[in-house]
Design a protein around this motif. Structure first.
Motif, PDB file in Angstrom:
ATOM      1  N   HIS A   6       0.828  -1.216   0.000  1.00 49.05           N
ATOM      2  CA  HIS A   6       0.000   0.000   0.000  1.00 49.05           C
ATOM      3  C   HIS A   6       0.854   1.254   0.000  1.00 49.05           C
ATOM      4  N   GLU A  53      -3.832   3.591   1.935  1.00 48.51           N
ATOM      5  CA  GLU A  53      -4.107   3.741   3.358  1.00 48.51           C
ATOM      6  C   GLU A  53      -4.105   5.231   3.680  1.00 48.51           C
ATOM      7  N   HIS A  77       4.180   7.256   3.268  1.00 46.22           N
ATOM      8  CA  HIS A  77       5.090   6.111   3.210  1.00 46.22           C
ATOM      9  C   HIS A  77       4.692   5.126   2.110  1.00 46.22           C
ATOM     10  N   ALA A  79       4.620   0.996   1.523  1.00 47.57           N
ATOM     11  CA  ALA A  79       4.691  -0.269   2.265  1.00 47.57           C
ATOM     12  C   ALA A  79       4.900  -1.423   1.304  1.00 47.57           C
ATOM     13  N   GLU A 127       7.825   1.103   4.838  1.00 49.17           N
ATOM     14  CA  GLU A 127       7.225   0.161   5.782  1.00 49.17           C
ATOM     15  C   GLU A 127       7.333  -1.241   5.192  1.00 49.17           C
TER      16      GLU A 127
HETATM   17 ZN    ZN Z   1       1.138   1.740   6.128  1.00 54.98          ZN
END
Ligand code: ZN
Length: 133
Positions: A6, A53, A77, A79, A127
């Motif tokens: 994500h 997200e 971020h 991921a 992440e």
């Molecule tokens: Zn995340």
């Protein structure tokens, strides 16, 4: 790493951003979840095999609050999904990447996660996440 799982996007208010992203992506938000340990509320959208997200701060000292105060809303971020998060953390630490925590933490959406310090990744917050089976 298996794929981009994500993208995390920092937002001021989920209440405004959820309908915006529902319109943009033409798909309903399938889950909202608070991660109290991180001081965030999250909302998830499935886009093909990847997810978006949205993250909203729930406390004044939330990392998301600090991020928005500094940089404004936006991509926070990336991921990556991994098979074995502990092995991946070891591999990256051995290469000199700085991990933000030594053991995986419980994240949103049924994942255990670990963040890498942006100092060691060209200022991109990364992440790692692994599905809890
Ligand atoms: Zn995340």
């Amino acid at each position: 790493m298996l794929k981009i799982e994500h993208l995390g996007i920092a937002v001021d208010e989920l209440e405004k951003s959820i309908p915006l992203f529902e319109q943009l992506l033409n798909t309903p938000c399938y889950k909202t979840e608070e991660v109290a340990s991180e001081g965030v509320n999250t909302a998830f959208f499935q886009v093909g095999e990847n997810k978006i997200e949205l993250l909203q701060a729930t406390t004044p000292d939330s990392p998301i609050r600090k991020y928005i105060d500094k940089k404004g809303e936006g991509i926070h971020h990336i991921a990556f999904e991994v098979d074995n998060i502990e092995a991946e953390m070891k591999r990256l630490a051995a290469l000199g990447f700085q991990l933000l925590h030594e053991t995986p933490k419980k994240g949103a959406d049924n994942k255990i996660i670990c963040f890498l310090h942006p100092k060691s990744t060209n200022s991109v917050l990364i992440e790692l996440c692994q599905e809890i089976r």
